[in-house]
Design a protein around this motif. Structure first.
Motif, PDB file in Angstrom:
ATOM      1  N   ALA A  57       0.823  -1.215   0.000  1.00 27.69           N
ATOM      2  CA  ALA A  57       0.000   0.000   0.000  1.00 27.69           C
ATOM      3  C   ALA A  57       0.856   1.264   0.000  1.00 27.69           C
ATOM      4  CB  ALA A  57      -0.930  -0.010   1.219  1.00 27.69           C
ATOM      5  N   LEU A  58       1.867   1.316   0.854  1.00 30.82           N
ATOM      6  CA  LEU A  58       2.691   2.521   0.972  1.00 30.82           C
ATOM      7  C   LEU A  58       3.507   2.777  -0.288  1.00 30.82           C
ATOM      8  CD1 LEU A  58       3.962   2.256   4.666  1.00 30.82           C
ATOM      9  CD2 LEU A  58       2.194   3.757   3.761  1.00 30.82           C
ATOM     10  N   ASN A  59       4.097   1.730  -0.829  1.00 24.89           N
ATOM     11  CA  ASN A  59       4.905   1.918  -2.039  1.00 24.89           C
ATOM     12  C   ASN A  59       4.040   2.209  -3.252  1.00 24.89           C
ATOM     13  OD1 ASN A  59       7.931   1.388  -1.518  1.00 24.89           O
ATOM     14  ND2 ASN A  59       6.941  -0.261  -0.394  1.00 24.89           N
ATOM     15  N   LEU A  60       2.806   1.700  -3.251  1.00 26.27           N
ATOM     16  CA  LEU A  60       1.885   2.041  -4.334  1.00 26.27           C
ATOM     17  C   LEU A  60       1.554   3.532  -4.300  1.00 26.27           C
ATOM     18  CD1 LEU A  60       0.349   0.762  -6.673  1.00 26.27           C
ATOM     19  CD2 LEU A  60      -1.581   0.392  -5.120  1.00 26.27           C
ATOM     20  N   LEU A  61       1.456   4.101  -3.106  1.00 26.93           N
ATOM     21  CA  LEU A  61       1.221   5.539  -2.983  1.00 26.93           C
ATOM     22  C   LEU A  61       2.399   6.339  -3.539  1.00 26.93           C
ATOM     23  CD1 LEU A  61      -0.378   5.771   0.587  1.00 26.93           C
ATOM     24  CD2 LEU A  61      -1.509   6.198  -1.597  1.00 26.93           C
ATOM     25  N   VAL A  62       3.627   5.857  -3.269  1.00 29.21           N
ATOM     26  CA  VAL A  62       4.816   6.530  -3.806  1.00 29.21           C
ATOM     27  C   VAL A  62       4.821   6.450  -5.334  1.00 29.21           C
ATOM     28  CG1 VAL A  62       7.336   6.562  -3.859  1.00 29.21           C
ATOM     29  CG2 VAL A  62       6.149   6.052  -1.719  1.00 29.21           C
ATOM     30  N   ILE A  63       4.517   5.277  -5.874  1.00 31.58           N
ATOM     31  CA  ILE A  63       4.517   5.083  -7.329  1.00 31.58           C
ATOM     32  C   ILE A  63       3.491   5.995  -7.996  1.00 31.58           C
ATOM     33  CG2 ILE A  63       4.033   3.415  -9.168  1.00 31.58           C
ATOM     34  CD1 ILE A  63       5.129   1.236  -7.270  1.00 31.58           C
ATOM     35  N   ILE A  64       2.275   6.047  -7.430  1.00 36.86           N
ATOM     36  CA  ILE A  64       1.224   6.892  -8.002  1.00 36.86           C
ATOM     37  C   ILE A  64       1.610   8.365  -7.897  1.00 36.86           C
ATOM     38  CG2 ILE A  64      -1.176   7.623  -7.756  1.00 36.86           C
ATOM     39  CD1 ILE A  64      -1.819   4.799  -6.783  1.00 36.86           C
ATOM     40  N   LEU A  79      14.496   8.252  -9.219  1.00 37.19           N
ATOM     41  CA  LEU A  79      15.243   7.211  -8.505  1.00 37.19           C
ATOM     42  C   LEU A  79      14.421   6.653  -7.347  1.00 37.19           C
ATOM     43  CD1 LEU A  79      18.809   8.828  -8.437  1.00 37.19           C
ATOM     44  CD2 LEU A  79      18.017   6.950  -9.878  1.00 37.19           C
ATOM     45  N   LEU A  80      13.701   7.544  -6.654  1.00 34.67           N
ATOM     46  CA  LEU A  80      12.822   7.079  -5.579  1.00 34.67           C
ATOM     47  C   LEU A  80      11.694   6.218  -6.137  1.00 34.67           C
ATOM     48  CD1 LEU A  80      12.489  10.272  -3.337  1.00 34.67           C
ATOM     49  CD2 LEU A  80      14.033   8.325  -3.059  1.00 34.67           C
ATOM     50  N   LEU A  81      11.213   6.559  -7.331  1.00 34.27           N
ATOM     51  CA  LEU A  81      10.182   5.756  -7.989  1.00 34.27           C
ATOM     52  C   LEU A  81      10.705   4.361  -8.311  1.00 34.27           C
ATOM     53  CD1 LEU A  81       7.444   5.411  -9.444  1.00 34.27           C
ATOM     54  CD2 LEU A  81       8.493   6.454 -11.459  1.00 34.27           C
ATOM     55  N   ALA A  82      11.925   4.282  -8.823  1.00 32.93           N
ATOM     56  CA  ALA A  82      12.522   2.974  -9.139  1.00 32.93           C
ATOM     57  C   ALA A  82      12.677   2.128  -7.879  1.00 32.93           C
ATOM     58  CB  ALA A  82      13.878   3.174  -9.819  1.00 32.93           C
ATOM     59  N   LEU A 303       9.860   0.340   5.314  1.00 31.73           N
ATOM     60  CA  LEU A 303      10.345   1.525   6.016  1.00 31.73           C
ATOM     61  C   LEU A 303      10.594   2.706   5.081  1.00 31.73           C
ATOM     62  CD1 LEU A 303      12.891  -0.018   8.559  1.00 31.73           C
ATOM     63  CD2 LEU A 303      10.583   0.813   9.010  1.00 31.73           C
ATOM     64  N   ASN A 304      10.979   2.433   3.823  1.00 34.64           N
ATOM     65  CA  ASN A 304      11.317   3.529   2.907  1.00 34.64           C
ATOM     66  C   ASN A 304      10.178   4.530   2.726  1.00 34.64           C
ATOM     67  OD1 ASN A 304      13.924   2.591   2.534  1.00 34.64           O
ATOM     68  ND2 ASN A 304      13.414   1.405   0.710  1.00 34.64           N
TER      69      ASN A 304
END
Length: 338
Positions: A57-64, A79-82, A303-304
């Motif tokens: 869920a958290l990384n999906l928010l970053v990707i979107i 780079l954060l997206l990758a 954690l990221n």
């Protein structure tokens, strides 16, 4: 009567033994089925599944966020997206499969096992590569700020990220070539999924995915830290000329980004180093300790995004727009996030 009872007892014993096997029809080659988990183990597995769901869920928010909002299309955010993509795959694929493989038999066959191990190598190697690229990005931004915008562009960063994933795929194929060519060659019984790497391949893997990246990251961030300290002293002593009054603000933002990404790298090292420490220890470490450091390494993927939410106000703003569904409105990609 006695003979009948004895025969029935033997049949019952044989049937119970067959129920303990992963593949009852393969009595001589099947692995034993893990016993029912204890209450403590059930609680741990529920916690791990929760971490997996939270990671997704958290990384999906970053990707979107980075993909949708145009203001966030910067080299550093790419780079954060990758990194978020690899972290998403850890939570979506690696963690659930790892939990299942430790609590039940492997029923997906030897080929899928080899394919999973290969994908696992690719994802983790790409994560390490992304962290190295982030360190290089901060090094250029702090130590060579005047040429940063010309040397580090969105297009070049995208090429570097693609090259990182391609190298990870090639590296995984070379390390696991024997297992991919003959799936299941190292399995002692049917129903297990293990990977065996010989001494030479293990030494190469240690250097390429641990020693070399850690050395590069530490050297770059030591230089970034030294440059940041010298720039901070220059600002405090008013050495910067008045006509460059805009520069301190820019440098301050770069220093803040370097500090945030420094925390990201530090947390990564704390989760990453124990994994290879246990790998070096070999057979002297029990299976529970090995599982713990592996889950600790995977926990870094959860954690990221928490670090982003803690340090980046743009991420909090983007999440608010996404959660309130304002992202569905026309022209939402042009929303002012920064």
């Amino acid at each position: 009567m006695l003979q009948k009872r004895g025969s029935g007892a033997a049949d019952l014993c044989r049937s119970l033994k067959m129920e303990e096997l992963c593949f009852p029809q393969l009595i001589n080659t099947s692995c034993r089925r893990p016993g029912p988990p204890r209450p403590r183990a059930v609680l741990v597995n529920c916690l791990l599944y929760s971490v997996s769901l939270l990671t997704v869920a958290l990384n999906l928010l970053v990707i979107i966020s980075v993909s949708h909002f145009r203001q966030l299309h910067t080299p550093t955010n790419i780079l954060l997206l990758a990194l978020a993509v690899s972290d998403f795959l850890v939570g979506f694929l690696l963690l659930p499969v790892e939990i299942l493989s430790t609590t039940s038999c492997w029923f997906l066959g030897d080929f899928v096992c080899s394919l999973y191990n290969s994908v696992s190598f690719i994802i983790t190697s790409a994560s390490v590569g992304d962290i190295v690229l982030i360190s290089v990005d901060r090094y250029v931004a702090i130590c060579d700020p005047l040429r940063y915008t010309t040397r580090v562009t969105v297009r070049r960063v995208k090429v570097c990220v693609c090259a990182c994933w391609l190298c990870a795929a090639i590296y995984s194929g070379l390390i696991l070539k024997d297992d991919l060519a003959e799936p299941g060659r190292y399995h002692t019984c049917r129903g297990e999924c293990v990977i065996v790497i010989n001494y030479v391949e293990g030494a190469v893997d240690l250097v390429l995915t641990f020693v070399a990246p850690i050395t590069v990251i530490l050297v770059l961030y030591l230089r970034v830290f030294a440059a940041a300290v010298s720039q901070a002293r220059a600002m405090r002593s008013h050495v910067i000329a008045l006509q460059l009054s805009v520069a301190p603000k820019t440098k301050k933002s770069e220093l803040k980004a370097a500090r945030t990404l420094g925390v990201l790298v530090a947390v990564f090292l704390m989760c990453f180093c124990p994994y290879y420490g246990v790998s070096l220890a070999g057979d002297t470490v029990d299976s529970s300790s090995a599982s713990f450091v592996l889950y600790l390494f995977y926990f870094n993927s959860c954690l990221n995004p928490v670090i982003y939410a803690w340090f980046y106000c743009w991420f909090r703003k983007a999440v608010k727009v996404i959660v309130t569904l304002e992202i569905l409105q026309p022209g939402s990609s042009k929303t002012k996030i920064l």
